[in-house]
Design a protein around this motif. Structure first.
Motif, mmCIF file in Angstrom:
data_model
loop_
_atom_site.group_PDB
_atom_site.id
_atom_site.type_symbol
_atom_site.label_atom_id
_atom_site.label_comp_id
_atom_site.label_asym_id
_atom_site.label_seq_id
_atom_site.Cartn_x
_atom_site.Cartn_y
_atom_site.Cartn_z
ATOM 1 N N ALA A 97 0.828 -1.206 0.000
ATOM 2 C CA ALA A 97 0.000 0.000 0.000
ATOM 3 C C ALA A 97 0.866 1.261 0.000
ATOM 4 N N ILE A 98 1.950 1.241 0.769
ATOM 5 C CA ILE A 98 2.877 2.376 0.772
ATOM 6 C C ILE A 98 3.388 2.629 -0.642
ATOM 7 N N THR A 99 3.762 1.561 -1.324
ATOM 8 C CA THR A 99 4.273 1.691 -2.692
ATOM 9 C C THR A 99 3.220 2.264 -3.624
ATOM 10 N N VAL A 100 2.004 1.759 -3.527
ATOM 11 C CA VAL A 100 0.921 2.223 -4.401
ATOM 12 C C VAL A 100 0.652 3.712 -4.200
ATOM 13 N N ILE A 101 0.602 4.146 -2.953
ATOM 14 C CA ILE A 101 0.318 5.564 -2.688
ATOM 15 C C ILE A 101 1.500 6.434 -3.093
ATOM 16 N N ALA A 102 2.711 6.014 -2.748
ATOM 17 C CA ALA A 102 3.899 6.806 -3.086
ATOM 18 C C ALA A 102 4.088 6.925 -4.592
ATOM 19 N N ARG A 103 3.599 5.923 -5.321
ATOM 20 C CA ARG A 103 3.718 5.963 -6.784
ATOM 21 C C ARG A 103 2.977 7.162 -7.370
ATOM 22 N N ARG A 104 2.044 7.733 -6.626
ATOM 23 C CA ARG A 104 1.338 8.942 -7.064
ATOM 24 C C ARG A 104 2.296 10.127 -7.188
ATOM 25 N N PHE A 105 3.426 10.071 -6.479
ATOM 26 C CA PHE A 105 4.341 11.215 -6.426
ATOM 27 C C PHE A 105 5.686 10.953 -7.094
ATOM 28 N N VAL A 106 6.127 9.686 -7.142
ATOM 29 C CA VAL A 106 7.465 9.383 -7.649
ATOM 30 C C VAL A 106 7.403 8.136 -8.522
ATOM 31 N N THR A 107 8.531 7.804 -9.136
ATOM 32 C CA THR A 107 8.606 6.620 -9.991
ATOM 33 C C THR A 107 8.519 5.353 -9.136
ATOM 34 N N LEU A 132 -4.768 -2.580 7.612
ATOM 35 C CA LEU A 132 -6.136 -2.165 7.295
ATOM 36 C C LEU A 132 -6.182 -0.693 6.897
ATOM 37 N N CYS A 133 -5.466 0.142 7.658
ATOM 38 C CA CYS A 133 -5.483 1.584 7.376
ATOM 39 C C CYS A 133 -4.735 1.917 6.087
ATOM 40 N N MET A 134 -3.599 1.286 5.862
ATOM 41 C CA MET A 134 -2.806 1.622 4.685
ATOM 42 C C MET A 134 -3.474 1.151 3.400
ATOM 43 N N VAL A 135 -4.073 -0.027 3.419
ATOM 44 C CA VAL A 135 -4.800 -0.474 2.224
ATOM 45 C C VAL A 135 -5.998 0.435 1.987
ATOM 46 N N SER A 136 -6.655 0.868 3.064
ATOM 47 C CA SER A 136 -7.764 1.819 2.923
ATOM 48 C C SER A 136 -7.282 3.137 2.339
ATOM 49 N N LEU A 137 -6.135 3.615 2.795
ATOM 50 C CA LEU A 137 -5.564 4.848 2.243
ATOM 51 C C LEU A 137 -5.229 4.675 0.761
ATOM 52 N N ALA A 138 -4.717 3.515 0.395
ATOM 53 C CA ALA A 138 -4.395 3.260 -1.009
ATOM 54 C C ALA A 138 -5.649 3.298 -1.872
ATOM 55 N N ILE A 139 -6.733 2.729 -1.371
ATOM 56 C CA ILE A 139 -8.005 2.781 -2.105
ATOM 57 C C ILE A 139 -8.462 4.222 -2.255
ATOM 58 N N LEU A 140 -8.371 4.985 -1.159
ATOM 59 C CA LEU A 140 -8.804 6.376 -1.179
ATOM 60 C C LEU A 140 -7.932 7.210 -2.114
ATOM 61 N N ALA A 141 -6.651 6.904 -2.161
ATOM 62 C CA ALA A 141 -5.712 7.722 -2.929
ATOM 63 C C ALA A 141 -5.666 7.359 -4.410
ATOM 64 N N ARG A 142 -5.868 6.087 -4.742
ATOM 65 C CA ARG A 142 -5.548 5.656 -6.097
ATOM 66 C C ARG A 142 -6.709 5.038 -6.874
#
Length: 559
Positions: free
Chosen positions: A108-118, A151-161
């Motif tokens: 999830a960290i990778t998925v969200i961070a991908r919004r900003f960097v390679t 649970l929170c990070m996967v939820s954040l990934a859904i919200l972000a991406r």
């Protein structure tokens, strides 16, 4: 000439390696880190919190769970007691699930961070998180934090991406509904969720349709949490009793500049240099507005904000870092650029893997076998589960009769200023007491060994515990007493039931020989010992005390 020749010889090797910014490097490093952690899953000594976490699962299985808050995981892990494994190995199986949760958090960290960097740099953000010393050691711990983080990070990934479709909103609602029941401390990540929400609305041009979808997400999550809560309490004993606990825990949760925990932060920084160096660069980039739009700076700041809880949140112990640093790892995207530009993702990944390897190598001795032996030996003394006093719920398949004796639990006990142990003994049959805790946290150990820390206990509790229990093996004390030759004693019986007579003993004027059984009720009895040899009483019908010596302390390692 020599240098030129060496460079020419190494050129084929460099050509065969992936490029410096290839995703191969962080992926390979993550595989190494997760493999090292998997080894720790099966070798790292179980901490007291993990025993308590499992004990709640067993309480639910017995139909005795009394507190609906902070206990929903018992539903998720209800299958553990069905495995018919020793409790230590049940915890290990639970750890495997938590290890998978950490992998999910990193994804999830990778998925969200991908919004900003390679992608390679996004993977480095996840790698930096996984390599921090406390995440290495507790990212798989069988407790609230890894599960709540996932649970929170996967939820954040859904919200972000995601496209915020109905299916995505439903998944978000289920995950966050479960997360809230797992632990109420997910509210500490509110800045991260607020920042991501703002970014999505900004990306959509502040449109009304997107706003409605974003607003629906927490509403649906609250609805799911409410429905799950009603289901959870349907067969919970006295579900209303948690309101007082919630009030007490909320009031004790926060403070200002909790310097007592800053030592943990210092160790985390020293043993997590890639993460915290990148975080420092990220904070500078966010403050200066480098590379990112205003909306992106808002969300990155929100994602980084949980690091501030080290100053205000009471329970910032090492295990908390698994939860706290997960959203902060996404914010590293703001600082990873200068590092990757200068050194490449390859060197950063190797550095993270090296840091993680040092943590793994220096983790200390495993005491899992000792913990297994203690549990098995003590349990074998009884034909069926018994009530017991101890600090950490060391026997989850038996019934702990006192509160969880953490610092917070002891502070509440001291504030109540009531003889809770004595009062429990007057209402419940508690034949066993364990002094499992190590010397660094002497609670019942202090009482039974007359150490200075015993003054934390109510005087009536000290008197009742010392009078009632006698040492039989290792950390185990059983109800009973020993009389010296010719001694006469008025003994207060706090644990009613069957006792085995040892030696010749006179009880209330009636003589008993060695091995005789006598049933005693609560109250005082007059005991007259043998004139020649020691005599006594031991609770139970000829309880077999282990012949082998108990393992040497300590019985676990610290955080």
């Amino acid at each position: 000439m020599t240098t030129l020749a060496a460079e020419e010889r190494s050129a084929p090797l460099r050509a065969a390696l992936p490029a410096q910014n290839s995703i191969v490097w962080p992926v390979a490093a993550l595989v190494v880190v997760f493999a090292l952690q998997l080894h720790l899953v099966f070798t790292r000594s179980i901490n007291w919190d993990e025993f308590h976490y499992l004990a709640l699962v067993h309480e639910l299985a017995r139909g005795e769970l009394a507190h609906p808050l902070q206990s929903f995981h018992a539903r998720l892990f209800a299958w553990l007691p069905l495995l018919e494994l020793p409790c230590v190995d049940q915890v290990v199986r639970g750890r495997l699930v938590m290890w998978l949760c950490e992998i999910a958090s990193c994804a999830a960290i990778t998925v969200i961070a991908r919004r900003f960097v390679t992608l390679d740099r996004a993977l480095c953000c996840a790698l930096a998180y996984a390599s921090v010393i406390y995440v290495m050691q507790h990212g798989f711990a069988f407790r609230y934090d890894p599960l709540a983080a996932a649970l929170c990070m996967v939820s954040l990934a859904i919200l972000a991406r995601s496209r915020l479709s109905l299916a995505a909103l439903a998944a978000f609602a289920v995950l966050m509904g479960v997360a809230f029941l797992v632990t109420i401390k997910i509210v500490l990540l509110l800045p991260a969720f607020a920042g991501v929400t703002w970014l999505r609305w900004s990306d959509a041009g502040f449109g009304r349709a997107t706003l409605l979808r974003l607003a629906a997400a927490p509403v649906l999550a609250a609805l799911v949490a409410g429905l799950l809560y009603l289901w959870h309490i349907a067969d919970i004993v006295e579900p209303a009793s948690d309101s007082a606990t919630l009030n007490r825990s909320s009031s004790a949760m926060f403070g200002f500049l909790l310097t007592g925990k800053l030592g943990y932060l210092a160790q985390a920084v020293l043993a997590g240099i890639p993460f915290f160096l990148t975080l420092a660069l990220a904070i500078r980039a966010i403050a200066r507005g480098e590379r990112f739009s205003t909306a992106e700076r808002v969300v990155l700041a929100g994602l980084a904000a949980p690091i501030l809880w080290v100053l205000f949140y009471e329970n910032t112990y090492p295990y908390f870092y698994t939860f706290m640093l997960a959203p902060v790892a996404v914010a590293l995207a703001a600082g990873i650029g200068p590092i990757a530009d200068r050194y490449g993702s390859a060197k950063f990944a190797v550095f993270c893997a090296a840091i993680a390897s040092v943590t793994w190598a220096g983790d200390g001795p495993s005491r899992l076998d000792t913990q297994r032996d203690l549990q098995a030996t003590i349990s074998d003394m009884f034909a069926e589960p018994v009530n017991y006093f101890d600090f950490p719920d060391f026997l989850p398949d038996h019934r702990k009769a006192n509160f969880f004796m953490t610092n917070w639990g002891m502070e509440n006990y001291i504030q109540r200023s009531e003889p809770e142990f004595r009062d429990t003994m007057l209402e419940t049959e508690v034949p066993l007491l364990l002094t499992i805790e190590e010397a660094a946290n002497p609670t019942l150990f202090a009482v039974m060994h007359d150490l200075p820390q015993s003054r934390l206990f109510h005087p009536a509790d000290i008197a009742a515990l010392r009078e009632t229990y006698r040492h039989v093996w290792g950390p185990a004390y059983l109800a009973g007493t020993v009389l010296e030759p010719g001694e006469t004693r008025v003994w207060t019986v706090f644990v009613p039931g069957t006792y085995t007579v040892e030696g010749s003993l006179e009880i209330e004027g009636q003589s008993y020989r060695d091995g005789a059984l006598v049933t005693l009720g609560r109250g005082s009895v007059v005991l007259i010992g043998d004139d020649i040899a020691r005599s006594g009483l031991l609770w139970g019908d000829h309880i077999q005390i282990p012949a082998a010596s108990a393992p040497a302390r300590p019985y676990w390692t610290g955080f």
